[in-house]
Structures are given as structure tokens and as C-alpha cells.
Motif scaffolding. Structure first.
Motif, PDB file in Angstrom:
ATOM      1  N   CYS A 116      -9.226  -4.794   0.200  1.00  7.39           N
ATOM      2  CA  CYS A 116      -7.764  -4.720   0.106  1.00  7.39           C
ATOM      3  C   CYS A 116      -7.206  -5.866  -0.723  1.00  7.39           C
ATOM      4  O   CYS A 116      -6.325  -5.669  -1.567  1.00  7.39           O
ATOM      5  CB  CYS A 116      -7.148  -4.728   1.508  1.00  7.39           C
ATOM      6  SG  CYS A 116      -7.456  -3.223   2.471  1.00  7.39           S
ATOM      7  N   LEU A 155      -4.924   1.341   0.406  1.00  4.07           N
ATOM      8  CA  LEU A 155      -4.776   0.333   1.455  1.00  4.07           C
ATOM      9  C   LEU A 155      -4.707   0.990   2.833  1.00  4.07           C
ATOM     10  O   LEU A 155      -5.300   0.494   3.796  1.00  4.07           O
ATOM     11  CB  LEU A 155      -3.523  -0.502   1.197  1.00  4.07           C
ATOM     12  CG  LEU A 155      -3.522  -1.345  -0.078  1.00  4.07           C
ATOM     13  CD1 LEU A 155      -2.186  -2.033  -0.262  1.00  4.07           C
ATOM     14  CD2 LEU A 155      -4.662  -2.365  -0.070  1.00  4.07           C
ATOM     15  N   GLU A 159     -11.141  -5.977   4.409  1.00  2.00           N
ATOM     16  CA  GLU A 159     -10.080  -6.920   4.065  1.00  2.00           C
ATOM     17  C   GLU A 159     -10.288  -7.490   2.669  1.00  2.00           C
ATOM     18  O   GLU A 159      -9.333  -7.724   1.925  1.00  2.00           O
ATOM     19  CB  GLU A 159      -9.995  -8.044   5.107  1.00  2.00           C
ATOM     20  CG  GLU A 159     -11.149  -9.036   5.122  1.00  2.00           C
ATOM     21  CD  GLU A 159     -12.418  -8.500   5.768  1.00  2.00           C
ATOM     22  OE1 GLU A 159     -13.450  -9.190   5.720  1.00  2.00           O
ATOM     23  OE2 GLU A 159     -12.375  -7.392   6.335  1.00  2.00           O
ATOM     24  N   ARG A 176      -8.120   1.972   4.098  1.00  2.00           N
ATOM     25  CA  ARG A 176      -8.928   0.860   4.589  1.00  2.00           C
ATOM     26  C   ARG A 176      -8.446   0.384   5.963  1.00  2.00           C
ATOM     27  O   ARG A 176      -9.243  -0.017   6.803  1.00  2.00           O
ATOM     28  CB  ARG A 176      -8.887  -0.309   3.591  1.00  2.00           C
ATOM     29  CG  ARG A 176      -9.740  -0.045   2.347  1.00  2.00           C
ATOM     30  CD  ARG A 176     -11.166   0.262   2.760  1.00  2.00           C
ATOM     31  NE  ARG A 176     -12.058   0.471   1.639  1.00  2.00           N
ATOM     32  CZ  ARG A 176     -12.436   1.654   1.190  1.00  2.00           C
ATOM     33  NH1 ARG A 176     -11.954   2.754   1.748  1.00  2.00           N
ATOM     34  NH2 ARG A 176     -13.299   1.767   0.202  1.00  2.00           N
ATOM     35  N   GLN A 177      -7.167   0.427   6.196  1.00  2.00           N
ATOM     36  CA  GLN A 177      -6.636   0.009   7.496  1.00  2.00           C
ATOM     37  C   GLN A 177      -7.029   0.984   8.601  1.00  2.00           C
ATOM     38  O   GLN A 177      -7.226   0.593   9.744  1.00  2.00           O
ATOM     39  CB  GLN A 177      -5.120  -0.118   7.422  1.00  2.00           C
ATOM     40  CG  GLN A 177      -4.663  -1.261   6.530  1.00  2.00           C
ATOM     41  CD  GLN A 177      -3.181  -1.255   6.263  1.00  2.00           C
ATOM     42  OE1 GLN A 177      -2.460  -0.367   6.726  1.00  2.00           O
ATOM     43  NE2 GLN A 177      -2.701  -2.241   5.520  1.00  2.00           N
TER      44      GLN A 177
END
Length: 284
Positions: free
Chosen positions: A158, A175, A155, A178-179
Motif C-alpha cells: 500500500c 488499497l 502495508e 489490500r485492507q
């Protein structure tokens, strides 16, 4: 400290330009300011399209596509060079943050921003360095994603990427990575001690007090730092408590965190110790 941060900006500009000058023909697509598990500055790293090789014939020489955003496996790093000027900052910044709270630091106060941790100071330095690279060197950096690399904190990565880059397909790809990223094995093995759990319960109880008074919460957090077991607690819990205690640093409340902001930080431990329903239902 202002001089040190200015020096850091200049060093980041120099270190990036050296990497850029050497690898620009390899299509640099990302640059990351890398931190270690103690949230201290570790390295400056870049990755290139040419370093990615999908043929498994020689996996030691190339970066696999699946590791496109895995900074730890990137090949090109500032400190791989014996001439790197980032080395002194590891010790310098570590010593500074041992004795100082960065909250309300004049670097950020001048811009009316509310820092969350010392990472905000370094994010600002990185942002200014990127700006100087564009202004002083005339580099077109729109095709490169800049971000902070922080262990087990996607987080934060990001948020830094959103702060440092304009919207683009490449940013969205980062992004999305990373999610979808599973927790590292080291994080899955992470266990809280009973003392850690007790401290987190104490924090929950502080937040449950009505009405919410950030100064009282800060005072209670400070008292926790004086407990004999505090020094043996998880390093991330220590940093969170020190952060909360620092809310009282500025009399005008510029360092204050809302109850919701503190709850968000507690969520990183929720897999080990879920927040109580009573706390989760409270709104400022």
C-alpha cells in the motif's frame, strides 16, 4: 552500487516497455516489482483486463476476478522470457545487501529521504524508471497502478502504491483490496520459536529505557547480532535487528528511527507475541 541502481532503472524501463508493447491492447491495469520471501528482487509482472475471465469454463487459461490483485497468479512476467535482463540482479543485489546496510545510502541521501530498508532503494529505482517511461517514451501510465509486491506485507504494498501513483479510482480499489485481504495460509501457519520470542522481548526491553537513546538501542541491537542464536532466528526478525543496529551508521542521526517507528515494525509479530502494555504506552 550507484551504477548498479542506474542499470536497474534502465533494465526496468526496457523490461516494462517490452511487456507494454506486447500487451497494451489488452488494457494493462497494473504493474508490480515482485520480491520473494527473503525480500530480494524476483520479477516484474503486469496484468491486463483481457486476462480476467469470469466464466469458470477454462480457469487455467484466464485470471479470476477475485485474483485481480493477486500478483502470484498474474500471467505476464518479465522472467518468463529467456531474454529477460532482470535475472542478474537477483544475485547481484542479494550479494550487495549481504555486506552493506542501505540506510543512509547516497541515492536516497541526495533526496533527503530516510530509507527504512533496502526496499526503499528499489522503490526509488522503480519510481525513476516509471518517470523515464513517461518522459522518454511518452507513455500515459495514469491508468496503470504500480506497486511493490512483498509476501505477507500488504502495508508495504500500500505504501509503495501511494508513493508511485496519483490518486484514482483504480488506486482506491487496490488499497481496498489490500485492507480486506485475509492473511495468506502460510502466514497463519507461521510460528515463532522460543528463541525468536526471547529476541523480541529483548527488543521490547531496549525500547522501554528512558530517556530513549537511538545510539544505545542501535548498540544493543548490534550485540544481539553477535549472539550464537541470532543466525537461527526468523529471517524477518534478523532484518529488523540489522536495521535497528544500522541506526548508528551516520553520526548526524540521519539513520535514526524513533521509538514509535520501531514499535510499528514490531507489530508484524504481534499476533504471535503481543507487545507489552508498558511498551505500547510509551511515547517519545
Amino acid at each position: 552500487m550507484l551504477d548498479y541502481l542506474e542499470h536497474l532503472q534502465q533494465t526496468l524501463v526496457k523490461e516494462f516497455y517490452q511487456l507494454y508493447d506486447r500487451y497494451q491492447d489488452d488494457e494493462i491495469y497494473a504493474c508490480s516489482l515482485v520480491f520473494d520471501e527473503f525480500l530480494l528482487l524476483d520479477d516484474l509482472a503486469i496484468s491486463t483486463e483481457r486476462s480476467i475471465f469470469q466464466d469458470p469454463e477454462d480457469p487455467q487459461q484466464y485470471l479470476a476476478e477475485r485474483d485481480r490483485w493477486n500478483v502470484r497468479k498474474w500471467r505476464y512476467k518479465s522472467q518468463s522470457s529467456s531474454q529477460s535482463e532482470l535475472m542478474p540482479f537477483k544475485t547481484l543485489l542479494a550479494e550487495y545487501f549481504k555486506t552493506q546496510h542501505s540506510f543512509g545510502h547516497p541515492v536516497l541521501a541526495q533526496q533527503k529521504q530516510l530509507p527504512a530498508t533496502h526496499l526503499d532503494l528499489l522503490l526509488e529505482a522503480f519510481k525513476q524508471a516509471k518517470h523515464k517511461l513517461s518522459e522518454a517514451y511518452g507513455l500515459d501510465l495514469d491508468s496503470i497502478i504500480f506497486f511493490l509486491s512483498v509476501p505477507i506485507q500488504p502495508e508495504c504494498e500500500c505504501q509503495s502504491a501511494l508513493e508511485l501513483n496519483s490518486d484514482s479510482r483504480l488506486l482506491q480499489d487496490f488499497l481496498a483490496s489490500r485492507q480486506a485481504q485475509p492473511l495468506p495460509a502460510s502466514h497463519k501457519r507461521f510460528k515463532l520459536s522460543q528463541s525468536d520470542k526471547d529476541i523480541l522481548i529483548d527488543l521490547e526491553q531496549m525500547l522501554a529505557m528512558e530517556p530513549y537513546d537511538y545510539l544505545q538501542v542501535a548498540q544493543d541491537a548490534y550485540l544481539l547480532t553477535l549472539e550464537s542464536y541470532f543466525i537461527d532466528s526468523n529471517i524477518y526478525i534478523q532484518k529488523l535487528i540489522q536495521h535497528i543496529a544500522a541506526m548508528a551508521a551516520e553520526p548526524d542521526g540521519s539513520c535514526a528511527l524513533s521509538r514509535e517507528e520501531i514499535m510499528q515494525r514490531l507489530q508484524q509479530f504481534s499476533a504471535n507475541l503481543p507487545l507489552s502494555p508498558d511498551i505500547s504506552s510509551i511515547h517519545r
